[in-house]
Structure formats: C-alpha cells, structure tokens
Design an enzyme around this catalytic site. Sequence first.
Site, PDB file in Angstrom:
ATOM      1  N   HIS A  94       0.851  -1.199   0.000  1.00  0.00           N
ATOM      2  CA  HIS A  94       0.000   0.000   0.000  1.00  0.00           C
ATOM      3  C   HIS A  94       0.884   1.246   0.000  1.00  0.00           C
ATOM      4  CE1 HIS A  94       1.145  -0.309   4.213  1.00  0.00           C
ATOM      5  NE2 HIS A  94       0.797   0.950   4.380  1.00  0.00           N
ATOM      6  N   ASP A  96       0.482   5.158   1.960  1.00  0.00           N
ATOM      7  CA  ASP A  96      -0.362   5.814   2.957  1.00  0.00           C
ATOM      8  C   ASP A  96      -1.071   7.033   2.365  1.00  0.00           C
ATOM      9  OD1 ASP A  96       0.814   4.019   4.773  1.00  0.00           O
ATOM     10  OD2 ASP A  96       2.408   5.434   5.274  1.00  0.00           O
ATOM     11  N   HIS A 252       4.784   0.274   0.307  1.00  0.00           N
ATOM     12  CA  HIS A 252       5.466  -0.472   1.361  1.00  0.00           C
ATOM     13  C   HIS A 252       4.554  -1.561   1.921  1.00  0.00           C
ATOM     14  CE1 HIS A 252       3.617   3.003   3.389  1.00  0.00           C
ATOM     15  NE2 HIS A 252       3.535   2.254   4.471  1.00  0.00           N
ATOM     16  N   ARG A 267       5.403   6.686  14.032  1.00  0.00           N
ATOM     17  CA  ARG A 267       5.337   7.233  12.671  1.00  0.00           C
ATOM     18  C   ARG A 267       4.895   8.687  12.682  1.00  0.00           C
ATOM     19  NH1 ARG A 267       1.309   4.686   8.262  1.00  0.00           N
ATOM     20  NH2 ARG A 267       0.167   6.623   8.463  1.00  0.00           N
TER      21      ARG A 267
HETATM   22  C1  SIN Z   1       2.994   1.456   7.776  1.00  0.00           C
HETATM   23  O1  SIN Z   1       2.335   0.927   6.899  1.00  0.00           O
HETATM   24  O2  SIN Z   1       3.090   2.668   7.876  1.00  0.00           O
HETATM   25  C2  SIN Z   1       3.703   0.576   8.782  1.00  0.00           C
HETATM   26  C3  SIN Z   1       5.064   0.202   8.341  1.00  0.00           C
HETATM   27  C4  SIN Z   1       5.726  -0.698   9.345  1.00  0.00           C
HETATM   28  O3  SIN Z   1       5.190  -0.888  10.437  1.00  0.00           O
HETATM   29  O4  SIN Z   1       6.802  -1.202   9.062  1.00  0.00           O
END
Ligand code: SIN
Length: 278
Positions: A94, A96, A252, A267
């Site tokens: 995906h 974000d 990612h 994050r």
């Molecule tokens: C995300 O999708 O932002 C999470 C990435 C992660 O936890 O490695």
Amino acid sequence: MKIEGRSSAGADVYGVDLRTIDEGGLASLKAAFADYGLLIFHEQALTPEDHIALAGRFGEININRFFEAHPAHPEIAMVRKERDQLQNIGGGWHTDHSYDVDPALGSILVARELPPQGGDTLFLNTSDAFDRLSPGFQTMLRGLRAVHSAKHIFGVQAATAAEVDGDRLGNAAAAEGLADVVHPVVVRHPLSGRPTLYVNPAFTLHFEGWTAQESEPLLRQLYAHMAAAPGVCRVRWAPGMVAFWDNRSTWHYAVNDYHGERREMHRITLEGCALEAA
Ligand code: SIN
C-alpha cells in the site's frame, strides 16, 4: 555522510546523526529522497521530541486521524502490534493517505520495540513500475483516473473487525465522514518529475467512470506487475533505526510474521500536495 543506494527503491545513509544535521546535510538528504523514495538511517537515537523536530525540517506534520496517538505527542502515530493481536498495521502492499485530496508526502518511521525475529518492511518504487510498461499500455493508463477511499479500511465496518483483534484502530467516525477522492492513475512525481503509477491495493476502489467489477481485472494486473518489482528493498529493523519514505513514489508492506511478539514503531507523516497527471 555516505548515501549508498541498495536499488532504485531505497538507500542507506551512514555517518549522520539526525539530531544534529546541518543545512548542507539536509539538502543532500532531500536530493537523495527525490532519487530513491526511501532513506534508511542506522544507529540513530531520536527521542520523540527529536523525531518531531526532524519531521518539521522536511515538511508540515499531518496529525493522523485513525491511528492511536503517542500519549504525550499527538504528532506521533503509534504503529503497534501487541503479543495477542493477529493483524498488524500495513500488512499488505500500500501507500499511505492516497484517500486524501492532497496525499501525504511521506512518513518518518522510528523503530522502538522489535520482535526477536521478523517484522521487516518491504518497499518498491512505483515510478520504475511505470517505466517497465510498454509505451502503448502507458498511454492508455495516462488517460485514466482512480477513486480512493479510507472507509473500508478505517471505517465502522473495519473498526468492528479490529475490535475482535484488540481494538487496534480508533476514530471510525472520521473515516465514515471522508468523501472519496480521485487521482490520476499516472501522476507526475512532485519531486522527481517522473511519471509514477498511483494506485494501490489498500485504498484504490475503482477507475473513475468504471464499476468496481470492471476495474478489478486491470487493477489486479497492475498490482501483480508492481509487486513483481525487481528491486524490492527489505528493511531489517534494529532499535532506533529510522526510515523516511515517499508515499508518491513507493509502496510499502509491513511483514506480519512475528505472532506472539510485540512490535512498536513511531510514525510521523508529512503533508503533501495535489497530484497532477503526467
Ligand atoms: C505502515 O504501513 O506505515 C507501517 C510500516 C511498518 O510498520 O513497518
């Protein structure tokens, strides 16, 4: 500072302390970020305050509407999987915030607590994915736009399912209230200028003017093409490591292979801009 590309989907940055980077160093990082879409920083020691200060040097911070916030710092979204949870956040390819009118520029993720094994994150480059298509197919895609939404991921239905799994997400009402948005399928990347495929399996619903059923075969074909990227970059985390990725030029995937163990990441997401067709 040394910047070593792993592939076109990521570069390791060595010899830098993100707490004290000067303006020249910042400019080099911005240039590398435009080239690679993912920068990986080793052996860092950012406090939450440092994390926020660093993010502020790259852009305006987006306060996440759906994830639990850090108890003392609303700017930091908790990306966490507890020992008794089965699902993780981001456990599929995906990007974000494609459900926003102005999709987020990117995110800065700090590893806080890691499972003894597993919990890696994979990245691929979506500009390269476009380049690997034939000119005829590229031209056809340039004529399309796609509809994106957050409701099916963060809305009431998803929140009900998540409650069964330990109430992972919050604020389903905010997701329900969001209008669907439309973006070109091929966008001009705001930093690199490269044409970039901008659809993803998490948030893209269908092509504009097509039904979901009509869209499904072509979307599935594009996703298979993108996921088969030759240069997937695997980030193996160590405590304190930092990754900064571009949501417009990468996908990612947080690998969910550590059931029974705890993983906590912090994050911060940065505001982006409207995306134009390439
Ligand atoms: C995300 O999708 O932002 C999470 C990435 C992660 O936890 O490695």
